[in-house]
Motif scaffolding. Structure first.
Motif, PDB file in Angstrom:
ATOM      1  N   GLN A   3       1.549   7.717   4.285  1.00  0.00           N
ATOM      2  CA  GLN A   3       0.440   6.957   3.738  1.00  0.00           C
ATOM      3  C   GLN A   3      -0.553   6.675   4.854  1.00  0.00           C
ATOM      4  O   GLN A   3      -0.183   6.085   5.867  1.00  0.00           O
ATOM      5  CB  GLN A   3       0.931   5.637   3.127  1.00  0.00           C
ATOM      6  CG  GLN A   3      -0.182   4.730   2.616  1.00  0.00           C
ATOM      7  CD  GLN A   3      -0.912   5.300   1.408  1.00  0.00           C
ATOM      8  OE1 GLN A   3      -0.299   5.859   0.502  1.00  0.00           O
ATOM      9  NE2 GLN A   3      -2.244   5.204   1.408  1.00  0.00           N
ATOM     10  N   GLY A  46      -3.374   8.153  -2.050  1.00  0.00           N
ATOM     11  CA  GLY A  46      -2.165   8.280  -2.852  1.00  0.00           C
ATOM     12  C   GLY A  46      -2.253   9.401  -3.864  1.00  0.00           C
ATOM     13  O   GLY A  46      -1.780   9.275  -4.994  1.00  0.00           O
ATOM     14  N   GLU A  81      11.095   3.789  -8.212  1.00  0.00           N
ATOM     15  CA  GLU A  81      11.186   3.358  -6.813  1.00  0.00           C
ATOM     16  C   GLU A  81      10.395   2.074  -6.590  1.00  0.00           C
ATOM     17  O   GLU A  81      10.803   1.195  -5.824  1.00  0.00           O
ATOM     18  CB  GLU A  81      10.660   4.456  -5.892  1.00  0.00           C
ATOM     19  CG  GLU A  81      11.531   5.702  -5.880  1.00  0.00           C
ATOM     20  CD  GLU A  81      10.884   6.866  -5.152  1.00  0.00           C
ATOM     21  OE1 GLU A  81      11.608   7.780  -4.727  1.00  0.00           O
ATOM     22  OE2 GLU A  81       9.632   6.875  -5.018  1.00  0.00           O
ATOM     23  N   ALA A 101      12.395   4.425  -0.272  1.00  0.00           N
ATOM     24  CA  ALA A 101      12.020   5.821  -0.457  1.00  0.00           C
ATOM     25  C   ALA A 101      12.407   6.630   0.765  1.00  0.00           C
ATOM     26  O   ALA A 101      11.649   7.429   1.275  1.00  0.00           O
ATOM     27  CB  ALA A 101      10.533   5.962  -0.762  1.00  0.00           C
ATOM     28  N   ARG A 141       7.226  11.293   3.523  1.00  0.00           N
ATOM     29  CA  ARG A 141       6.066  10.811   2.783  1.00  0.00           C
ATOM     30  C   ARG A 141       5.171  10.029   3.734  1.00  0.00           C
ATOM     31  O   ARG A 141       5.652   9.271   4.573  1.00  0.00           O
ATOM     32  CB  ARG A 141       6.520   9.935   1.610  1.00  0.00           C
ATOM     33  CG  ARG A 141       7.086  10.783   0.487  1.00  0.00           C
ATOM     34  CD  ARG A 141       7.253   9.983  -0.770  1.00  0.00           C
ATOM     35  NE  ARG A 141       8.650   9.647  -0.995  1.00  0.00           N
ATOM     36  CZ  ARG A 141       9.095   9.083  -2.116  1.00  0.00           C
ATOM     37  NH1 ARG A 141       8.263   8.766  -3.074  1.00  0.00           N
ATOM     38  NH2 ARG A 141      10.375   8.815  -2.265  1.00  0.00           N
ATOM     39  N   LEU A 188       2.518   1.649  -3.502  1.00  0.00           N
ATOM     40  CA  LEU A 188       1.607   2.073  -4.554  1.00  0.00           C
ATOM     41  C   LEU A 188       1.109   3.501  -4.323  1.00  0.00           C
ATOM     42  O   LEU A 188       0.868   4.234  -5.274  1.00  0.00           O
ATOM     43  CB  LEU A 188       0.412   1.122  -4.627  1.00  0.00           C
ATOM     44  CG  LEU A 188       0.723  -0.304  -5.075  1.00  0.00           C
ATOM     45  CD1 LEU A 188      -0.531  -1.146  -5.099  1.00  0.00           C
ATOM     46  CD2 LEU A 188       1.377  -0.294  -6.448  1.00  0.00           C
ATOM     47  N   GLY A 189       0.971   3.877  -3.062  1.00  0.00           N
ATOM     48  CA  GLY A 189       0.431   5.201  -2.765  1.00  0.00           C
ATOM     49  C   GLY A 189       1.466   6.297  -2.839  1.00  0.00           C
ATOM     50  O   GLY A 189       1.148   7.428  -3.186  1.00  0.00           O
ATOM     51  N   GLN A 190       2.729   5.975  -2.537  1.00  0.00           N
ATOM     52  CA  GLN A 190       3.708   7.036  -2.313  1.00  0.00           C
ATOM     53  C   GLN A 190       4.930   7.003  -3.224  1.00  0.00           C
ATOM     54  O   GLN A 190       5.640   7.999  -3.323  1.00  0.00           O
ATOM     55  CB  GLN A 190       4.188   7.000  -0.855  1.00  0.00           C
ATOM     56  CG  GLN A 190       3.070   7.145   0.159  1.00  0.00           C
ATOM     57  CD  GLN A 190       2.290   8.439   0.006  1.00  0.00           C
ATOM     58  OE1 GLN A 190       2.866   9.480  -0.302  1.00  0.00           O
ATOM     59  NE2 GLN A 190       0.981   8.389   0.202  1.00  0.00           N
ATOM     60  N   VAL A 211       0.841  -1.198   0.000  1.00  0.00           N
ATOM     61  CA  VAL A 211       0.000   0.000   0.000  1.00  0.00           C
ATOM     62  C   VAL A 211       0.874   1.245   0.000  1.00  0.00           C
ATOM     63  O   VAL A 211       0.646   2.176  -0.779  1.00  0.00           O
ATOM     64  CB  VAL A 211      -0.949   0.026   1.220  1.00  0.00           C
ATOM     65  CG1 VAL A 211      -1.595   1.403   1.374  1.00  0.00           C
ATOM     66  CG2 VAL A 211      -2.015  -1.047   1.093  1.00  0.00           C
ATOM     67  N   PHE A 212       1.895   1.240   0.844  1.00  0.00           N
ATOM     68  CA  PHE A 212       2.793   2.397   0.902  1.00  0.00           C
ATOM     69  C   PHE A 212       3.480   2.611  -0.438  1.00  0.00           C
ATOM     70  O   PHE A 212       3.574   3.745  -0.932  1.00  0.00           O
ATOM     71  CB  PHE A 212       3.836   2.216   2.012  1.00  0.00           C
ATOM     72  CG  PHE A 212       4.564   3.479   2.346  1.00  0.00           C
ATOM     73  CD1 PHE A 212       4.174   4.270   3.413  1.00  0.00           C
ATOM     74  CD2 PHE A 212       5.634   3.906   1.565  1.00  0.00           C
ATOM     75  CE1 PHE A 212       4.829   5.455   3.711  1.00  0.00           C
ATOM     76  CE2 PHE A 212       6.294   5.097   1.853  1.00  0.00           C
ATOM     77  CZ  PHE A 212       5.882   5.873   2.931  1.00  0.00           C
ATOM     78  N   MET A 245      -3.339   4.500   6.226  1.00  0.00           N
ATOM     79  CA  MET A 245      -3.718   3.106   5.979  1.00  0.00           C
ATOM     80  C   MET A 245      -5.204   2.868   6.217  1.00  0.00           C
ATOM     81  O   MET A 245      -5.797   1.993   5.592  1.00  0.00           O
ATOM     82  CB  MET A 245      -2.902   2.182   6.883  1.00  0.00           C
ATOM     83  CG  MET A 245      -1.410   2.231   6.624  1.00  0.00           C
ATOM     84  SD  MET A 245      -0.997   1.676   4.943  1.00  0.00           S
ATOM     85  CE  MET A 245       0.784   1.896   4.953  1.00  0.00           C
ATOM     86  N   LEU A 253      -5.346   1.623  -5.122  1.00  0.00           N
ATOM     87  CA  LEU A 253      -4.162   2.447  -5.377  1.00  0.00           C
ATOM     88  C   LEU A 253      -3.461   2.018  -6.658  1.00  0.00           C
ATOM     89  O   LEU A 253      -2.887   2.844  -7.367  1.00  0.00           O
ATOM     90  CB  LEU A 253      -3.197   2.355  -4.194  1.00  0.00           C
ATOM     91  CG  LEU A 253      -3.697   2.951  -2.886  1.00  0.00           C
ATOM     92  CD1 LEU A 253      -2.650   2.800  -1.800  1.00  0.00           C
ATOM     93  CD2 LEU A 253      -4.038   4.424  -3.075  1.00  0.00           C
TER      94      LEU A 253
END
Lengths: 227, 227
Positions: B72, B185, A150, A226, B70, A143-145, A140-141, B74, B143
């Motif tokens: 995210q 995102g 990266e 990242a 950054r 794909l979102g950020q 999730v992190f 959740m 996402l």
DNA sequence: CGGGACCTTGAAACACCTCAAATATGGTGG
DNA sequence: CCACCATATTTGAGGTGTTTCAAGGTCCCG
């Protein structure tokens, strides 16, 4: 019983961890085996969840598709991995083989029953569930950020973490560019360009489309996290 | 003991489901309570996981940050939700309050011990873990595969599913646009434009930045599912 | 050696992001 | 209760990264 590839960097958590001889014997007595050829499905999304599986050898891919044809790859699975966690009576994803694979098949009902007799087994399943959740939160992190290159590093790091030694950074990419793209929420072209960019910058070598080598692991990891 | 808001559309799965009176009493005996003001942290990422929590009232937000800043988000958490699942000894996310909230606090050690005596409690935790994983996989799909306005619909549907009736589609967005952006995102500007676009198309009304009403639930759901 | 599937690269289109400014909101003290 | 202020949100314009569309190249297997 295999499930523990040699020389793995981090100790692999399997359902067999810490079981006594009796428990292992009982578990094996209800365990079957199945062989899959590349492209073959282990089970399909929306079909009844009758069994759980442990990957013995090969590589599997877990994916979810919408009715419009959009596809998200949720995970690439390696030997030892447990497959089939679901919160309802149907699988909510499809699992297929990327390479010739063999899996242990355990009927769900008998497996659940055995867990009542073997607390350690239940504990192992619980911990595996926790690991899967942790892996999914990482995704999730990502794909979102994270940016495209990266995300590719994120995958490279995941794959290299499964590999034996610190020195050997050569990676076999068994999956196609499309699989990678659907795992990272990108298109094949963007994935391909990301590989070219990493190559141009000297971070990796691309010997063939499916064989790459990491030349600068530190930078790859930095990009992957990242940070 | 609350944890079950009235008129919820789907029966809420809590750790209390199906417990007998004795188990409930024992559980309550080890349960404390805590109140949080908006912006206050319940716990921080990387701190030791000493307790689990159940949200009694208010709204919480679960987020993960990288060292580069950054962030995210959740999950947004509602009354009845269980908080604190972690696969290691530290929380790997931060939980903070979006509104004035109260939580039940249960020391982890005692909770784990109680689970050994109360199989139903262990079963409840297991099922909650499954639900959290299912929610997280949905988020991965969103996402990875959905466009900005579809992601916004995805959130609107999640929020409206928590609401009492089928008829009343008015939604209080307690979180800021930044929180929404970090959950989906996106950037705040893109989220804002997505709301404007949905409004322009007559799918929602925006009474104020934090109060919207769904006018065309069917289309919103269609976009949310990307089907 | 041929053919099909897969991969790479280029150019143009598009979605989303960044930067900047205007507007709206909500809380606070007078 | 209202005016004010800080903060949050919306909107616009321009830039960037990713996707789309298209062509060419490579690999692998029969």
């Amino acid at each position: 019983m295999v499930t523990q590839p040699p020389h793995i960097r981090q100790p692999l958590l399997t359902i067999y961890n810490g079981l006594d001889a009796v428990a292992v014997t009982t578990l094996e007595s209800i365990t079957g085996q199945r062989t899959l050829t590349p492209g073959e499905y282990l089970f399909l999304q929306h079909t009844p969840a009758k069994s759980v599986y442990v990957l013995e050898a090969g590589m599997l891919m877990m994916e979810r598709s919408s009715s419009t044809g959009r596809r998200q790859v949720m995970a690439f699975m390696h030997p030892g991995n447990y497959i089939g966690i679901t919160h309802n009576e149907h699988y909510d994803f499809t699992v297929s083989a990327l390479a010739k694979s063999t899996v242990y098949e355990i009927p769900l009902k008998a497996f659940v029953k055995l867990q009542d007799d073997v607390p350690q087994l239940k504990e192992n399943v619980r911990r595996i569930g926790g690991n899967i959740l942790a892996h999914t939160l990482d995704q999730v992190f990502a794909l979102g950020q994270k940016k495209a290159h990266e995300r590719v590093c994120f995958l490279l790091k995941q794959l290299s973490d499964r590999l034996p030694s610190e020195r050997c950074h050569s990676i076999e990419l068994i999956m196609t560019r499309q699989d990678i793209a659907d795992y990272l929420g990108l298109t094949i072209e963007t994935v391909s360009r990301a590989f070219s960019k990493l190559k141009r910058e000297g971070l990796i070598d691309v010997y063939s489309a499916h064989t790459i080598e990491i030349r600068d692991m530190a930078t790859i990891e930095e990009l992957a996290l990242a940070d």
